[in-house]
Design an enzyme around this catalytic site. Sequence first.
Site, PDB file in Angstrom:
ATOM      1  N   ASP A  50       0.838  -1.195   0.000  1.00 58.68           N
ATOM      2  CA  ASP A  50       0.000   0.000   0.000  1.00 58.68           C
ATOM      3  C   ASP A  50       0.877   1.250   0.000  1.00 58.68           C
ATOM      4  O   ASP A  50       1.992   1.233   0.534  1.00 58.68           O
ATOM      5  CB  ASP A  50      -0.898   0.013   1.237  1.00 58.68           C
ATOM      6  CG  ASP A  50      -2.004  -1.032   1.169  1.00 58.68           C
ATOM      7  OD1 ASP A  50      -2.331  -1.473   0.059  1.00 58.68           O
ATOM      8  OD2 ASP A  50      -2.538  -1.399   2.235  1.00 58.68           O
ATOM      9  N   TYR A  78       6.043  -8.608   8.430  1.00 63.82           N
ATOM     10  CA  TYR A  78       5.860  -7.164   8.572  1.00 63.82           C
ATOM     11  C   TYR A  78       6.090  -6.732  10.017  1.00 63.82           C
ATOM     12  O   TYR A  78       5.788  -7.480  10.949  1.00 63.82           O
ATOM     13  CB  TYR A  78       4.433  -6.749   8.205  1.00 63.82           C
ATOM     14  CG  TYR A  78       3.977  -7.085   6.814  1.00 63.82           C
ATOM     15  CD1 TYR A  78       4.056  -6.147   5.785  1.00 63.82           C
ATOM     16  CD2 TYR A  78       3.427  -8.331   6.522  1.00 63.82           C
ATOM     17  CE1 TYR A  78       3.607  -6.453   4.508  1.00 63.82           C
ATOM     18  CE2 TYR A  78       2.983  -8.642   5.249  1.00 63.82           C
ATOM     19  CZ  TYR A  78       3.072  -7.702   4.246  1.00 63.82           C
ATOM     20  OH  TYR A  78       2.627  -8.001   2.992  1.00 63.82           O
ATOM     21  N   ASP A  92      -6.152   2.469   8.207  1.00 68.24           N
ATOM     22  CA  ASP A  92      -4.793   2.995   8.318  1.00 68.24           C
ATOM     23  C   ASP A  92      -4.854   4.511   8.411  1.00 68.24           C
ATOM     24  O   ASP A  92      -5.921   5.099   8.613  1.00 68.24           O
ATOM     25  CB  ASP A  92      -3.928   2.524   7.146  1.00 68.24           C
ATOM     26  CG  ASP A  92      -4.512   2.908   5.784  1.00 68.24           C
ATOM     27  OD1 ASP A  92      -5.161   3.970   5.679  1.00 68.24           O
ATOM     28  OD2 ASP A  92      -4.340   2.146   4.814  1.00 68.24           O
ATOM     29  N   ARG A 183      -3.656  -4.603   7.815  1.00 69.56           N
ATOM     30  CA  ARG A 183      -4.583  -3.549   8.259  1.00 69.56           C
ATOM     31  C   ARG A 183      -5.770  -4.155   8.993  1.00 69.56           C
ATOM     32  O   ARG A 183      -6.187  -3.673  10.049  1.00 69.56           O
ATOM     33  CB  ARG A 183      -5.107  -2.769   7.050  1.00 69.56           C
ATOM     34  CG  ARG A 183      -4.214  -1.651   6.574  1.00 69.56           C
ATOM     35  CD  ARG A 183      -4.858  -0.909   5.429  1.00 69.56           C
ATOM     36  NE  ARG A 183      -4.981  -1.721   4.226  1.00 69.56           N
ATOM     37  CZ  ARG A 183      -6.020  -1.689   3.406  1.00 69.56           C
ATOM     38  NH1 ARG A 183      -7.074  -0.938   3.674  1.00 69.56           N
ATOM     39  NH2 ARG A 183      -6.030  -2.433   2.313  1.00 69.56           N
TER      40      ARG A 183
END
Length: 307
Positions: A50, A78, A92, A183
Amino acid sequence: MNARPPKKPRDLVDGVLLIDKPVGLSSNDALIKAKRVVNAKKAGHTGTLDPFATGLLPLCFGEATKFSQDLLEADKTYDAVVHLGITTTTGDTEGEAVETRPVNVTVEQIEAALAKFRGPILQVPPMYSALKRDGKALYEYAREGITLEREARPVTIHKLEMLAYDAPMLTIRVTCSKGTYVRVLGEDIGAELGCGAHLNALRRIQVGSLTVDGMVTLEQLQAHDNPLSLLAPVDALLSSFPRVELTPELAARFLNGQRLALNREPVTLPETPGRVRVYHDDKLLGTAILQDWGVLAPERLIARPQG
C-alpha cells in the site's frame, strides 16, 4: 520544428532488485522509476505494498519475471504499529477517523488477544482494497460510500509477537500467508481489546527467503555509478529449492523441454521429490519438478542461462 531524438532502446536486464519503498509511493510507481534507471526491457514487482506502507519490494527484471509468482505466493513478514483507540475508514492513516475510545489495556490483555489470531484464521477483506467485484475494485465502491458484503477468507498467521507497547501505540511483528491484510489484523486486534484500532505504520521486512539485507532506496539506486551492480542474480528468488546440476547432454535436453529419467544418470538428486532449481556449469537453466523414480519434469525454462 526539431524532431524528437529517438528513445534509447531498452536493455535485456536479468536480476532482482530489493527496493526499500518509501511512504506515499505506489508499488507500480516504484517499479517504473527503477526500470527507468536500469533501462530494463521487461520488469515486474512481486506483490503490492500500500502507498502508506514501506519496506521490502522485490523487483524482477528480464528472466527473473518468470519466477515472480513464487514470491506472490510466499509468506511475508511485517512490522506494524497499531494505534489503539481510534478506528478509521481505511484501517490505516489514509482514512478519516470514525470512532475514538479510551485505551485501558494491559500487556497481559494484549498477549491474550494476540494469541487468538495465531494460526489459521478467517479474515474479511477490507473495502479499501484492490479486490474486484463485477469488474470494479472494492475501493472504488468504498469511495462512492458503498459497502458490499465480503466473504471471509482463510489465511494463516504463522507468527505474531508484540515488540513494544507504549499506549496507545502497539508494535507487532507478523509473519503471514499470502492474501493477509495486516490492516485488518490490526483492526481485529483493536476490536478484540474493546477499544478499536488502525495501523499507524506498516513496514515489510521479508518476502519468502528475501530479507532487507541488500535493500536499497530509490535515491541510492538513482545516485549509483553502476546501478546494475545492485541487482541480485535471478536464482536469488529460488534459494529455498534444492539444486540439481546436469551434464551438458542432459542440459540440452532439459532446455528443449524434455522430461529426464535421472535415476541412472551421474547426477546427484535431492532425497525427496519436489520443486528444484536446475543448473549446468553453474548456470541457472530453470526450475523443474523432481518426481518419483528420479524423473525431472521441466517447469519454467530460462531463455538466457544465468550465471
